[in-house]
Motif scaffolding. Structure first.
Motif, short mmCIF file in Angstrom:
data_model
loop_
_atom_site.label_atom_id
_atom_site.label_comp_id
_atom_site.label_asym_id
_atom_site.label_seq_id
_atom_site.Cartn_x
_atom_site.Cartn_y
_atom_site.Cartn_z
N VAL A 106 -9.31 9.71 -10.06
CA VAL A 106 -7.73 9.27 -9.67
C VAL A 106 -6.73 8.99 -10.60
O VAL A 106 -5.70 9.58 -10.66
CB VAL A 106 -7.87 8.16 -8.71
CG1 VAL A 106 -6.23 7.55 -8.22
CG2 VAL A 106 -8.65 8.35 -7.18
N ALA A 147 0.10 3.70 -8.72
CA ALA A 147 -0.55 4.51 -7.48
C ALA A 147 -1.88 4.62 -7.75
O ALA A 147 -2.79 4.43 -6.79
CB ALA A 147 0.31 5.40 -6.91
N LEU A 151 -5.42 2.95 -6.02
CA LEU A 151 -6.59 3.92 -5.57
C LEU A 151 -7.79 3.58 -6.02
O LEU A 151 -8.68 3.44 -5.26
CB LEU A 151 -6.05 4.89 -5.20
CG LEU A 151 -4.80 5.47 -4.40
CD1 LEU A 151 -4.17 7.01 -4.51
CD2 LEU A 151 -4.93 5.04 -2.95
N HIS A 156 -10.74 4.40 -3.39
CA HIS A 156 -10.62 5.61 -2.21
C HIS A 156 -9.56 6.73 -2.98
O HIS A 156 -8.78 6.71 -3.78
CB HIS A 156 -9.66 4.76 -1.55
CG HIS A 156 -9.27 5.84 -0.22
ND1 HIS A 156 -9.97 6.30 0.45
CD2 HIS A 156 -7.73 6.18 -0.01
CE1 HIS A 156 -9.13 6.94 1.49
NE2 HIS A 156 -8.04 7.04 1.15
N TRP A 157 -10.13 8.06 -2.57
CA TRP A 157 -9.17 9.24 -3.00
C TRP A 157 -8.51 9.65 -1.70
O TRP A 157 -9.11 9.76 -0.90
CB TRP A 157 -10.50 10.23 -3.26
CG TRP A 157 -9.81 11.56 -3.78
CD1 TRP A 157 -9.69 12.41 -3.02
CD2 TRP A 157 -9.04 11.76 -4.98
NE1 TRP A 157 -9.16 13.74 -3.50
CE2 TRP A 157 -8.56 13.18 -4.77
CE3 TRP A 157 -8.63 11.05 -5.96
CZ2 TRP A 157 -7.76 13.88 -5.53
CZ3 TRP A 157 -7.61 11.91 -7.07
CH2 TRP A 157 -7.33 13.08 -6.74
N PRO A 158 -7.23 9.72 -1.91
CA PRO A 158 -6.44 10.09 -0.78
C PRO A 158 -6.72 11.81 -0.34
O PRO A 158 -7.38 12.35 -1.04
CB PRO A 158 -4.96 9.81 -1.49
CG PRO A 158 -4.92 10.12 -2.82
CD PRO A 158 -6.32 9.60 -3.22
N ALA A 159 -6.00 11.73 0.89
CA ALA A 159 -6.44 13.30 1.33
C ALA A 159 -5.62 14.08 0.40
O ALA A 159 -4.39 13.67 -0.18
CB ALA A 159 -5.58 13.12 2.69
N LEU A 162 -1.94 14.82 0.88
CA LEU A 162 -1.13 13.54 0.30
C LEU A 162 -0.73 13.77 -1.07
O LEU A 162 0.33 13.37 -1.49
CB LEU A 162 -1.68 12.56 0.82
CG LEU A 162 -0.89 11.21 0.58
CD1 LEU A 162 0.49 11.24 1.69
CD2 LEU A 162 -1.40 9.86 1.18
N GLY A 163 -1.97 13.89 -1.94
CA GLY A 163 -1.69 13.96 -3.42
C GLY A 163 -0.90 14.88 -3.87
O GLY A 163 -0.06 15.00 -4.70
#
Length: 361
Positions: A106, A147, A151, A156-159, A162-163
């Motif tokens: 991330v 950000a 994360l 947590h790794w965003p969708a 979304l990235g």
């Protein structure tokens, strides 16, 4: 360090060491054994990292000042993010090793996004020439890294969408500054910006076409590797701009690229509105094949529109007027000719010739 040694040291680090590190990290990431082996997206990501590394190595030895640091550092950050992402696949979710790999992934991805905004603000020479650009780059680093740190702390790794959206928003906010830089540029700086724009516009146009094809006919699948692979044209365009012999051709080519891309976007939006909005999506393979062929035909029409229109206009003008230009062409362009360094006698001769042709004297 002497002034002569400083550029040599920069070229060694940004043009050799960092690109080699990016390539080594990309290859090492692919060699990490994970369930499922090397996916198509992982292979494309490694290819993009290598392309940016090669671009950094090439631009570092260009005759003009280039954004070599941003390109090289961005390639390294992307390679670290990709390798950490594959490494996280080896561990069970929730374990300490998994959280550590995700945190590295991330943070490296956030750093890469910030560097890409910095690169766009500093084109074509790598300098942040105004306080506004420096503030914009600083805000990008703070926002993306903050950000990313949040994360990473949450493990947590965003969708993916979304990235990509967050990354795209940053680049879109930086585009007006790049446009302003283009308006005030001249000579080689303008040529390099033109080639960078060519690569970006063609890549985004092809990625949009791939996305629209997938939405309408479920092809190509998987869509992410194909859409990502066309982004290799961005570093190719930037590297082409650093070739002095290609520089003067960029302006005319950019005009054609923008025209075709605009027409292609219009056709894509029409298909989406008509098929998904007013009609119904294809339900069978025959329907999808027919729709796909119609989209291919529309793409061919978009590409061939400009040259076909020019040739047909020349042909029709010859048949109607017996010349490549209409008789009143010189009259309609007479005002623009007066702004050039042409003697009054030459202008009057052109005007007299145009009047003779127009009135068939």
């Amino acid at each position: 360090m002497t002034p002569q040694a400083a550029p040599a040291a920069r070229r060694l680090v940004a043009g050799v060491l960092l690109p080699l590190a990016a390539v080594a990290l990309a290859v090492a990431g692919l060699l990490i054994p994970v369930p499922g082996g090397i996916s198509a997206l992982a292979g494309v990501t490694a290819g993009l990292v290598i392309a940016w590394a090669l671009c950094a190595a090439a631009t570092a030895f260009a005759p003009e000042r280039t954004p070599q640091w941003e390109q090289a550092a961005g390639a390294v950050a992307a390679a670290v993010a990709a390798g950490a992402g594959r490494l996280s696949g080896r561990y069970a979710p929730g374990s300490g090793s998994y959280h550590g790999a995700v945190a590295i992934e991330v943070l490296a991805a956030a750093l890469m996004a910030a560097i890409s905004v910095h690169l766009l603000l500093s084109l074509p020479d790598g300098r942040l020439a105004s306080s506004g650009r420096r503030i914009g780059a600083g805000v990008a680093y703070v926002a993306y890294l903050a950000a990313g740190a949040a994360l990473a702390a949450a493990g947590h790794w965003p969708a993916a969408w979304l990235g990509v959206l967050a990354w795209s928003v940053g680049l879109l906010l930086a585009l007006p500054a790049a446009r302003l830089r283009y308006d005030h540029s001249a000579g080689r700086d303008r040529e390099r910006l033109q080639w960078a724009a060519i690569g970006l516009v063609v890549a985004c146009g092809l990625a949009l076409s791939v996305a629209v094809l997938y939405l309408l006919v479920d092809w190509p699948a998987p869509v992410a590797p194909v859409a990502a692979s066309v982004m290799v044209l961005v570093p190719v365009g930037m590297a082409a701009g650093d070739v002095p012999r290609l520089g003067p051709r960029g302006g005319r080519l950019l005009v054609q690229v923008l025209a075709v891309a605009g027409f292609a976007v219009t056709v894509a939006l029409i298909y989406l509105v008509v098929i998904l909005g007013l009609g119904r999506p294809p339900s069978s393979s025959a329907d999808r094949q027919l729709l796909g062929l119609s989209m291919v035909a529309a793409a061919v029409a978009a590409i061939s529109f400009a040259p076909a229109r020019e040739r047909l206009t020349d042909w029709a003008t010859r048949r109607v007027f017996g010349a490549r230009q209409a008789p009143d062409e010189v009259l309609r362009t007479f005002g623009s000719r007066m702004t050039r360094a042409i003697s009054m006698d030459e202008l009057l001769l052109q005007l007299a010739e145009s009047l003779r042709k127009t009135m068939a004297l």
